[in-house]
Structure formats: structure tokens, C-alpha cells
Motif scaffolding. Structure first.
Motif, PDB file in Angstrom:
ATOM      1  N   GLN A 200       0.856  -1.184   0.000  1.00  0.00           N
ATOM      2  CA  GLN A 200       0.000   0.000   0.000  1.00  0.00           C
ATOM      3  C   GLN A 200       0.891   1.232   0.000  1.00  0.00           C
ATOM      4  O   GLN A 200       1.865   1.303   0.754  1.00  0.00           O
ATOM      5  CB  GLN A 200      -0.907   0.009   1.232  1.00  0.00           C
ATOM      6  N   ASP A 206      -4.004   3.342  -2.902  1.00  0.00           N
ATOM      7  CA  ASP A 206      -3.180   2.742  -3.959  1.00  0.00           C
ATOM      8  C   ASP A 206      -2.579   1.441  -3.421  1.00  0.00           C
ATOM      9  O   ASP A 206      -1.641   1.448  -2.635  1.00  0.00           O
ATOM     10  CB  ASP A 206      -2.082   3.728  -4.371  1.00  0.00           C
ATOM     11  N   TYR A 207      -3.141   0.290  -3.875  1.00  0.00           N
ATOM     12  CA  TYR A 207      -2.666  -1.028  -3.463  1.00  0.00           C
ATOM     13  C   TYR A 207      -2.134  -1.750  -4.699  1.00  0.00           C
ATOM     14  O   TYR A 207      -2.812  -1.810  -5.735  1.00  0.00           O
ATOM     15  CB  TYR A 207      -3.794  -1.850  -2.843  1.00  0.00           C
ATOM     16  N   THR A 208      -0.939  -2.313  -4.594  1.00  0.00           N
ATOM     17  CA  THR A 208      -0.298  -2.974  -5.726  1.00  0.00           C
ATOM     18  C   THR A 208       0.089  -4.397  -5.351  1.00  0.00           C
ATOM     19  O   THR A 208       0.691  -4.633  -4.296  1.00  0.00           O
ATOM     20  CB  THR A 208       0.960  -2.207  -6.173  1.00  0.00           C
ATOM     21  N   GLU A 244      -6.212  -9.619 -11.472  1.00  0.00           N
ATOM     22  CA  GLU A 244      -4.797  -9.277 -11.333  1.00  0.00           C
ATOM     23  C   GLU A 244      -3.955  -9.776 -12.503  1.00  0.00           C
ATOM     24  O   GLU A 244      -3.194 -10.725 -12.391  1.00  0.00           O
ATOM     25  CB  GLU A 244      -4.244  -9.840 -10.012  1.00  0.00           C
ATOM     26  N   ASP A 259       0.083  -5.416 -10.749  1.00  0.00           N
ATOM     27  CA  ASP A 259      -1.207  -4.811 -11.072  1.00  0.00           C
ATOM     28  C   ASP A 259      -1.828  -4.199  -9.818  1.00  0.00           C
ATOM     29  O   ASP A 259      -1.462  -4.539  -8.687  1.00  0.00           O
ATOM     30  CB  ASP A 259      -2.146  -5.876 -11.649  1.00  0.00           C
ATOM     31  N   PHE A 260      -2.758  -3.270 -10.028  1.00  0.00           N
ATOM     32  CA  PHE A 260      -3.456  -2.642  -8.912  1.00  0.00           C
ATOM     33  C   PHE A 260      -4.475  -3.605  -8.308  1.00  0.00           C
ATOM     34  O   PHE A 260      -5.034  -4.457  -9.005  1.00  0.00           O
ATOM     35  CB  PHE A 260      -4.177  -1.374  -9.378  1.00  0.00           C
ATOM     36  N   ASP A 317       1.846   2.901 -15.199  1.00  0.00           N
ATOM     37  CA  ASP A 317       0.956   1.754 -15.243  1.00  0.00           C
ATOM     38  C   ASP A 317       1.740   0.502 -14.882  1.00  0.00           C
ATOM     39  O   ASP A 317       2.691   0.146 -15.567  1.00  0.00           O
ATOM     40  CB  ASP A 317       0.370   1.619 -16.651  1.00  0.00           C
TER      41      ASP A 317
END
Length: 346
Positions: A200, A206-208, A244, A259-260, A317
Motif C-alpha cells: 500500500q 493505492d494497493y499494488t 490481477e 497490477d493494482f 501503469d
């Protein structure tokens, strides 16, 4: 007076003598006419709505591709081509395009568009198809063919045209190119997941998710990831899920996906305790079962629901970071000639 049955007998005798005289003069009984000869290996089809008696056979021959040009434009592949129908029956259906890797394995099959070409005629077409960046980078040859309506995914076995094999530049493929191999169905058991990391950005929303997926099967396999979040005991239904990334891998190949993660309700991040990352041909459309148990991990202690009013720093991205092997670092656009022809018919 002559009786009526005797009179009928005399008349019949005269008719029989007349027929015998005609046949004796060299005339023979008219035989049914044979259908027009059809080339070996093709099918004769009568005109729809016309009775069989007296109808003229329609000769069906494989269509032929020519004047093909390919050019990728971002996530789209533009294709122009000409189709010739050497038969007398109308050719119709779909134009198909298969992307093949360096072993001749099918990466992806695309429907370009519907086609109709009258018998003995030639027509030109211009189509565009969506193009996955990863799939195109792995493409070494391209196969064009036509098939019946909605039959592209059935592969070249359903082709109604001659097969045309090209390089991604549009030039003819070398004669020693590996023979095309039929596309095999992917299974959840084809994939192995490792290196899972959830981050995070500060206190933002915003979590990846980052993970590495490997194809452990003996054939090319494609699929996508799905992250599911759980609360409570083992076996409880998931509270949230998030798609994902997509992948398409040769046997033994691996790819790192970034990916988010997006939940319907961000407040659930404070309730979630366990997460599972599933990889399968259908992603979040697939159900968890004994063949697809997912990669289980605990939610990191640093990950919480976002704080209102906190925004993350702008970032690129994450899908741009594919982590492809060096063997897949191939960009056909770099091989295009500067004098590439304009689209056919313009």
C-alpha cells in the motif's frame, strides 16, 4: 362388332410395335443426366431454394489470401488482405488470424471479421483486432485462414481457405518454420505462483500486487490472476476480489505480473485477514476447487483501509512491467520497412 377388350389389345400391340421400330433404328432410352463433374476433394452444393432436379452443381474450392499487410498500432493490429474465390459457390464465414511462437505453438487466435466472396470473384478487406502487447512480443509467425461463422477458435482444422503463413512484418515465413501446433486448453494446474507481494502506498487507496507465475505444463498456457480476500475461518466465502493481470506462457516460461488491487469497499481492508491469489484460464470467473486452491498468504500488517484525503504519488501503469524473459524481447515493429505500403484500397 369387335369387343372392347379386343380393341384395347390391338391398340396396345400397335404401340409396342412402334416403340420396337424406333429402338431398332438406333435410338436408345434416355438416361438420367449425370451431375457436372466436381474437382476432387470439393463439395457440390445446389442453389438454396432450387429443386434438385435440373439444378447446376456449385463447386466449392478453398479461398486464397494475397496482398496481405500487417501493422501494429499500440494495442491494435491493422490487417488488409485480398481473398480470391476460385470456385463457383459463394464463400462466406469469418477471417481468422493465429499468432504462433518460435515452436509453432498457438499463442492466440483472433477473429478478424466476416467475409463474403462470390464464386469466381476477388474482394479486398481491412480489419483490426485487439492485440495483447505480451502476446505480440512472443509472436514469430502469423497464420491467416477463413472458417465458418464463429469457428476461428476451432483452429486450422476448420479452415475453408488455403493457409497463409507470414512473419509479423507481413513477409512470407521461411519454409523451415516450425509446423503449427494445435491450441491446447489451459488448466489451473498449468500454473505455479511465487514471489507474491502486496504493498500500500502510504495511507492512500493505492494497493499494488506483484507476483511471478510459471507455466509448469508441457504446452503453451494462458490465463489471468484473481486476488480474493477472506475474513474468518477457513472455507468461508470471500469478502472481496480483484482481477490481477493476464499472461500467456510457453512451457517452462515465467512472467512477473504487477497490477493494482481494487476492492468495491476500501474499508474492508481493515477486516481482511487472509488473501488467496488464484491463477487459471478464467481468472475471477473461475471457482476455487481442489484443482485451483490458490496461493494463500496473510495480509501484511502494514496494509490498512485508506485514510480519507490522502492521495498516492503518480506512478506509471504497473502493467507495463511485464518481466518477460530475454527470449521474448522481440519487437516486430522494429523490423518494419520505412516504405511499408499504405492500407489496400485507400
Amino acid at each position: 362388332m369387335m369387343r372392347s377388350d379386343q380393341r384395347r389389345g390391338n391398340v396396345l400391340g400397335v404401340l409396342l410395335l412402334g416403340c420396337a421400330a424406333v429402338w431398332g433404328a438406333g435410338c436408345k432410352k434416355e438416361q438420367p443426366q449425370a451431375s457436372a463433374p466436381v474437382d476432387a476433394g470439393v463439395v457440390a452444393v445446389a442453389d438454396a431454394g432450387v429443386p434438385d432436379a435440373g439444378s447446376v452443381a456449385k463447386v466449392v474450392k478453398p479461398l486464397r489470401f494475397s496482398d496481405v499487410a500487417l501493422w501494429p498500432q499500440g494495442t491494435t493490429l491493422m490487417v488488409t488482405y485480398t481473398l480470391t474465390n476460385p470456385g463457383t459457390a459463394q464463400g462466406r464465414g469469418d477471417a481468422c488470424l493465429s499468432l504462433l511462437d518460435d515452436q509453432g505453438m498457438v499463442i492466440e487466435v483472433k477473429r478478424m471479421g466476416g467475409i463474403t466472396v462470390k464464386g469466381g470473384a476477388t474482394d479486398s478487406f481491412e480489419d483490426k483486432v485487439s492485440l495483447g502487447v505480451t502476446a505480440w512480443k512472443q509472436t514469430r509467425t502469423v497464420m491467416l485462414y477463413t472458417a465458418g461463422d464463429n469457428r476461428c477458435s476451432s483452429g486450422v482444422l476448420s479452415a475453408t481457405s488455403e493457409l497463409l503463413r507470414l512473419l509479423p512484418t507481413g513477409q512470407p515465413a521461411p519454409a523451415d518454420a516450425p509446423a503449427p501446433q494445435a491450441l491446447q486448453d489451459s488448466q489451473a494446474t498449468d500454473f505455479e505462483v511465487s514471489g507474491v507481494e502486496l504493498i500500500q502506498a502510504g495511507l492512500s487507496d493505492d494497493y499494488t500486487l506483484t507476483y511471478t507465475v510459471k507455466n509448469v505444463s508441457g504446452h503453451r498456457a494462458s490465463g489471468s490472476g484473481c486476488l480474493r480476500a477472506y475474513v474468518g475461518p477457513e472455507g468461508a466465502p470471500h469478502l472481496e476480489e480483484s482481477p490481477e493481470g493476464d499472461f500467456n506462457l510457453a512451457p517452462g516460461a515465467s512472467e512477473t505480473i504487477k497490477d493494482f488491487v481494487i476492492f468495491d469497499n476500501d474499508r474492508n481492508w481493515d477486516r481482511v485477514t487472509v488473501l488467496r491469489l488464484f491463477t487459471s484460464p478464467y481468472g475471477c470467473a473461475d471457482y476455487a476447487d481442489t484443482d485451483n486452491t490458490g496461493f494463500k498468504f496473510m495480509k501484511p500488517a502494514s496494509v490498512h483501509a485508506p485514510q480519507e484525503g490522502v492521495e498516492s504519488e503518480p506512478a506509471g501503469d504497473p502493467e507495463d512491467e511485464t518481466g518477460m524473459d530475454s527470449s521474448d524481447a522481440h519487437d516486430p515493429e522494429e523490423e518494419f520497412k520505412s516504405d511499408q505500403q499504405a492500407p489496400h484500397g485507400e
